[in-house]
Write a protein that holds these residues in place. Structure first.
Motif, PDB file in Angstrom:
ATOM      1  N   GLN A  99       0.850  -1.191   0.000  1.00 42.40           N
ATOM      2  CA  GLN A  99       0.000   0.000   0.000  1.00 42.40           C
ATOM      3  C   GLN A  99       0.886   1.242   0.000  1.00 42.40           C
ATOM      4  N   CYS A 137       0.336  -1.429   6.825  1.00 41.69           N
ATOM      5  CA  CYS A 137      -0.780  -1.211   5.889  1.00 41.69           C
ATOM      6  C   CYS A 137      -1.537  -2.475   5.524  1.00 41.69           C
TER       7      CYS A 137
ATOM      8  N   ARG B  13      -7.731  -6.036 -11.654  1.00 44.24           N
ATOM      9  CA  ARG B  13      -6.646  -5.965 -10.674  1.00 44.24           C
ATOM     10  C   ARG B  13      -5.271  -5.755 -11.327  1.00 44.24           C
ATOM     11  N   PRO B  14      -5.112  -4.709 -12.121  1.00 47.79           N
ATOM     12  CA  PRO B  14      -3.792  -4.508 -12.732  1.00 47.79           C
ATOM     13  C   PRO B  14      -2.754  -4.064 -11.701  1.00 47.79           C
ATOM     14  N   GLN B  15      -1.479  -4.155 -12.097  1.00 48.45           N
ATOM     15  CA  GLN B  15      -0.410  -3.650 -11.233  1.00 48.45           C
ATOM     16  C   GLN B  15      -0.509  -2.135 -11.127  1.00 48.45           C
ATOM     17  N   ARG B  16      -0.128  -1.613  -9.973  1.00 42.14           N
ATOM     18  CA  ARG B  16      -0.235  -0.160  -9.782  1.00 42.14           C
ATOM     19  C   ARG B  16       0.848   0.561 -10.590  1.00 42.14           C
ATOM     20  N   GLY B 483      -2.282   4.229  -0.688  1.00 44.32           N
ATOM     21  CA  GLY B 483      -2.619   2.801  -0.706  1.00 44.32           C
ATOM     22  C   GLY B 483      -3.053   2.296  -2.061  1.00 44.32           C
ATOM     23  N   GLY B 484      -2.541   2.923  -3.123  1.00 44.36           N
ATOM     24  CA  GLY B 484      -2.877   2.438  -4.460  1.00 44.36           C
ATOM     25  C   GLY B 484      -3.852   3.310  -5.225  1.00 44.36           C
ATOM     26  N   HIS B 639     -10.597  -1.210  -7.671  1.00 46.26           N
ATOM     27  CA  HIS B 639      -9.460  -2.144  -7.785  1.00 46.26           C
ATOM     28  C   HIS B 639      -9.545  -3.091  -6.591  1.00 46.26           C
ATOM     29  N   ASP B 641      -7.993  -5.625  -5.399  1.00 45.24           N
ATOM     30  CA  ASP B 641      -6.816  -5.932  -4.576  1.00 45.24           C
ATOM     31  C   ASP B 641      -6.614  -4.865  -3.499  1.00 45.24           C
ATOM     32  N   PHE B 642      -6.777  -3.616  -3.884  1.00 40.19           N
ATOM     33  CA  PHE B 642      -6.523  -2.549  -2.918  1.00 40.19           C
ATOM     34  C   PHE B 642      -7.674  -2.398  -1.925  1.00 40.19           C
ATOM     35  N   GLU B 644      -9.364  -5.083  -0.838  1.00 38.47           N
ATOM     36  CA  GLU B 644      -9.037  -6.163   0.102  1.00 38.47           C
ATOM     37  C   GLU B 644      -7.900  -5.740   1.024  1.00 38.47           C
ATOM     38  N   GLY B 645      -6.924  -5.063   0.463  1.00 31.07           N
ATOM     39  CA  GLY B 645      -5.794  -4.600   1.271  1.00 31.07           C
ATOM     40  C   GLY B 645      -6.244  -3.677   2.389  1.00 31.07           C
ATOM     41  N   GLN B 646      -7.193  -2.787   2.085  1.00 28.05           N
ATOM     42  CA  GLN B 646      -7.718  -1.910   3.143  1.00 28.05           C
ATOM     43  C   GLN B 646      -8.409  -2.731   4.230  1.00 28.05           C
ATOM     44  N   GLN B 648      -7.899  -5.855   5.013  1.00 27.43           N
ATOM     45  CA  GLN B 648      -6.923  -6.669   5.756  1.00 27.43           C
ATOM     46  C   GLN B 648      -6.080  -5.806   6.688  1.00 27.43           C
ATOM     47  N   GLY B 649      -5.627  -4.668   6.184  1.00 26.72           N
ATOM     48  CA  GLY B 649      -4.778  -3.809   7.009  1.00 26.72           C
ATOM     49  C   GLY B 649      -5.539  -3.215   8.181  1.00 26.72           C
TER      50      GLY B 649
END
Lengths: 162, 751
Positions: A99, A137, B13-16, B483-484, B639, B641-642, B644-646, B648-649
């Motif tokens: 992140q 993050c 879900r492309p790469q950032r 965060g993306g 997106h 992935d990001f 989900e990242g939020q 999870q974090g």
């Protein structure tokens, strides 16, 4: 009085002057301009400055600059050739496992250190190998998956991409 | 000419776009820039938690070789008449100035007292020791009871409690009392068949971003200032720095570096005005960076809280009345998120009678800063744990209890808005069908369920888009990417224009290169800044259509824009691609660009449901999260992935707050654990994978249905984990963190 040090950083012969109490991290960031290693704590607790010293994973903030004399240091800038990516870097990108990204250089170096000695780690092994690298993050989920995926790719022949 | 149809990319879900820089170490964060002629700044900090400053003598420090400038509050303005608007809150400059540099008093251990600039970091730190400060120590006030005691030492002699029916005549440490209510709670409790009242506390926890605050300021002889810093809002840094130093905001160009985490903690200024003032004094670029210890001692943690909740229900579980007294520590200056906590504490539930009384209380600790859904996790801890206790009391399944009482569209909130297009029931339904909810538990294991709510934010954002040769798109936006969000902007721009994701190049522009944008906070970037990007792209499309119309000699209204191509509506075989139109710029009306500026008054209510399984070792009180499922309504996941990242974090930050993280102070107000060894944040080996379920109930005010996802993830985890741990241990611990000694003591007391 400044100390003259001759060492190798990322495969290149390197020399510098440093104060006796300067850390290897100070030297990397402020003298050599290698700012990929990050200072998160300066006490060895966060792992953001993880580097390989003669192949051993250490926190650059816990090593003195003067201790680099005659040693071989690998930093995030050296894990892949210019423009290339290590499989761990490639998989971190593919999983969007970052992140803010500040912990990622340390994670890459620590994960490389793990995979250099253990090509087939299980999830628990990866978690303990990265337990010295704080990430605030991501909750680590995607990072762990990316490292496991990188290990699998390397077992199938993936190497450092030039 | 035929063109391939554009395949929509929103939801993929492309790469950032900035990913390679982040995995190779090339990305430049706050401390990574240096300039020729640069010198180093350092801050002298108070050794007392509460003391009057009698005198400061900087002459010996200034006389040291290599010391170029010294700064104290004498160099700063003493009085400020106006407040500065700042996104979700307003800023009291009088307080902000005194937090940046103490004036009459020091109010916490670590409070900045003076700053120096010297030719090396070493000299700067040496010079601090040569500054003579004479203090008259005062009694310290370290918790809510001490602060609110009638005989308490008063931190601010001019502070009188706001929000009381009558204006008080005596100064107080209670900055304000806020009441939010609907219905009549007294009538509600009279109707109730069951009434439960419990008190819950949370310790102060730090945002814990891995990157310490850092900046580099360079003031020119003509008054132009360049400032590079890690911040969640470089326009806010510009506003605050200009106001505190009496400068013209337009003379300060702030560049946001990459930011190594913020979570609300980088929404204010600490070093930036000092670096600018020092650079103005010495005429050299000045770099400053905090140590981790300084980050803990002097930057905002989240509030320590004590919340007493009372609920009244029927025996069937129908909630009738909910009442809360919410006491929040603000730290040394007013401004805890008690009010935000009051906006969230009962919003998930349809009980007709609700009241929340919120107190903002100053103590001799660092001034709190926003921390991800500020005030809400502590509030949810109280309400959700009490509802789990109520469910047990009534013999009702905790999920059934939520479903019975979940708010629905059309419900008015205590803060005025009426809920619409919410996804709470959908999240509860997702929890019910998730295998986690019905999975068996082993011995010493427990499960906890909790609901989280955050109101989110909209507000002001700007974006510009510029067409580049070859039909590629440059997107300038004004929000640091924490965060993306660059990826989200690129996805929305790509679908709005109908061009490939890879053709969009998003840039976080400095304050001189893009229009004003409120901070990266309030879960607002993909929502509001995304909206500005979409508006800018729409304007560009109109210009592209107009240009095609000129080429074809038709009206612009006769041109269609589809899949990145202008099509002649009268003759669909005739078309021009974005690259072809871009190539005509020099022969037609010049470069093609678009602007978007928005001020979104609405914000999308956001709900989450979390399930946690915890195992407790009854011999030691140590615990471990075995399984965690985070379910949240994202509106639309631009997106995934990001998103989900939020989720999870946020879950893991909440797990840390629930189980281990806490500020510990000695009797003099000195933080005893200002490092990552003793302030124990979760590490990889502490945790399981964090399962996520993204629910998508689109928010109609956004073109793609975006709701904003950043803050809600931290609302429910504390309550879910605490409830699971208590279920596992057979305890009723209502204090957070549930650290092993506390859990062991509760187990032993039970036995």
């Amino acid at each position: 009085m400044a100390i003259h040090v001759q060492t190798r950083v990322n495969g290149q012969a390197t020399e510098f002057l440093c104060e006796a109490d300067a850390s290897a991290l100070d030297v990397l960031r402020d003298t050599l301009g290698l700012t990929g290693s990050k200072e998160g704590c300066n006490s060895g607790d966060c792992g953001a400055c993880s580097v390989l010293l003669d192949g051993t994973l250490v926190c650059a903030c816990l090593v003195l600059g003067a201790e680099l004399e005659g040693r071989e240091l690998l930093t995030i800038e050296g894990v892949a050739p210019p423009g290339g990516l290590h499989p761990v870097q490639q998989k971190l990108l593919e999983h969007n496992a970052m992140q803010c990204g500040i912990c990622i250089p340390g994670i890459v170096v620590a994960a490389k250190a793990l995979l250099d000695r253990d090509p087939d780690p299980d999830e628990t092994t990866v978690r303990f190998a990265l337990a010295g690298n704080l990430c605030r993050c991501t909750g680590y989920d995607k990072i762990i998956r990316a490292v496991l995926d990188a290990a699998a790719a390397m077992r199938e022949g993936a190497g450092v991409r030039a | 000419m035929t063109h391939a149809p554009h395949i929509p990319v929103v939801g993929s879900r492309p790469q950032r776009p900035d990913g390679a820089d982040k995995v190779t170490g090339r990305a430049r964060y706050g401390a990574d820039l240096s300039l020729p002629g640069m010198v180093w700044g350092a801050v002298l900090r108070s050794p007392h938690a509460h003391a009057r400053i009698l005198s400061i003598d900087t002459s010996a420090a200034l006389a040291l070789p290599g010391v170029l400038a010294v700064l104290t509050s004498a160099d700063m303005a003493a009085n400020f008449s106006a407040d500065v608007a700042a996104g979700e809150s307003h800023i009291d400059l009088q307080d902000m100035s005194r937090n940046v540099l103490a004036r009459e008093k020091v109010l916490y251990h670590g409070h900045a007292v003076a700053a120096v600039a010297a030719t090396s970091q070493r000299l700067a730190k040496e010079a601090l020791k040569a500054i003579q400060v004479e203090y008259a120590p005062l009694p310290v006030v370290l918790d809510l009871d001490a602060a609110m005691h009638p005989d308490a030492p008063v931190l601010h002699p001019g502070m009188f409690t706001r929000g009381l029916p009558e204006t008080p005549s005596v100064a107080s440490n209670i900055a304000s009392r806020l009441v939010m209510q609907k219905g009549n709670v007294d009538e509600g409790f009279a109707e109730a068949e069951v009434v439960m009242e419990r008190t819950y506390t949370c310790a102060s926890a730090h945002q814990g971003y891995i990157e310490p605050h850092a900046c580099l300021a360079s003031a020119g002889a003509d008054g132009q200032i360049d400032l590079w810093c890690c911040t969640q809002g470089h326009f806010a840094v510009r506003s605050y720095t200009a106001a505190l130093l009496g400068l013209d905001p337009a003379s300060i160009r702030v560049t946001a570096s990459e930011i190594g985490g913020g979570f609300g903690g980088k929404t204010t200024v600490y070093l930036e005005p000092l670096a600018v003032a020092l650079s103005r004094k010495c005429g050299r670029p000045v770099k400053m960076q905090m140590s981790r210890e300084e980050v803990f001692r002097a930057t905002g943690p989240g509030s320590a809280t004590r919340i007493t909740v009372k609920v009244g229900a029927r025996r069937d579980g129908t909630l009738i009345a909910m009442d809360a007294l919410m006491e929040y520590e603000a730290g040394a200056f007013k401004g805890s998120p008690a009010g935000a906590g009051a906006m969230t504490i009962f919003t998930s539930y349809s009980a007709p009678h609700q009241r929340a009384v919120a107190l903002d209380v100053v103590v001799n600790k660092p001034k709190v800063a926003a921390y991800r859904a500020p005030g809400a996790p502590q509030a949810a801890h109280a309400t959700e744990c009490l509802l789990n206790e109520l469910a047990a009391e009534l013999g009702i399944d905790p999920l059934d209890l939520r479903c019975r009482n979940a708010v629905t569209n059309g419900t008015p909130t205590v803060y005025g808005a009426t809920l619409r297009n919410i996804g709470l029931q959908e999240c509860l339904d997702a929890a019910r069908v998730h295998p986690h909810w019905s999975a068996p538990l082993g011995p010493n294991q427990g499960r906890g369920l909790a609901v989280g709510f955050w109101f989110n934010h909209g507000a002001q954002s700007s974006a510009s888009v510029h067409l580049v040769e070859g039909g590629k798109l440059l997107v300038q936006e004004g929000n640091p990417d924490i965060g993306g969000s660059r990826a989200s902007m690129a996805l929305m721009a790509a679908d709005t224009l109908g061009i490939p994701y890879a053709d969009v190049h998003p840039v976080v522009a400095d304050t001189a290169s893009v229009g004003y944008s409120d901070m990266t906070g309030g879960s607002r970037v993909t929502y509001a800044t995304g909206y500005a990007v979409i508006e800018a792209c729409r304007e560009l499309v109109e210009r592209l259509k107009s240009r095609a119309a000129t080429v074809w000699g038709v009206e612009p209204s006769q041109v269609e824009w589809r899949d990145g191509v202008a099509i002649d509506g009268r003759d669909p075989s005739r078309s021009m691609s974005i690259a072809e139109l871009a190539a005509l710029s020099g022969r037609m009306d010049g470069p093609l660009s678009g602007q978007g500026s928005v001020n979104l008054k609405s914000a999308a209510p956001s709900f989450a449901v979390n399930i946690a399984d915890v195992e407790v070792d009854p011999e030691t009180g140590a615990s471990r999260v075995l399984r965690f499922t985070a379910i949240q309504d994202a509106g639309r996941a631009i997106h995934p992935d990001f998103v989900e990242g939020q989720l999870q974090g946020g879950a893991v930050q909440g797990i840390g707050w629930a189980l281990n993280e806490e500020y510990r102070f000695d009797a003099n107000g000195v933080m005893e654990n200002p490092g990552f060894l003793d302030y124990r944040m979760p590490v990889a080996s502490d945790l399981p994978m964090i399962d996520t379920v993204i629910v998508e109930v689109p928010w109609p005010d956004h073109p793609f249905g975006v709701r904003g996802v950043g803050e809600t993830p931290i609302c429910a985890p504390i309550a879910a984990v605490a409830s699971a741990l208590n279920a596992a241990a057979g305890t009723t611990i209502r204090e957070v963190p549930l650290s092993p000694p506390r859990v062991l003591a509760a187990i032993m007391a039970k036995d």
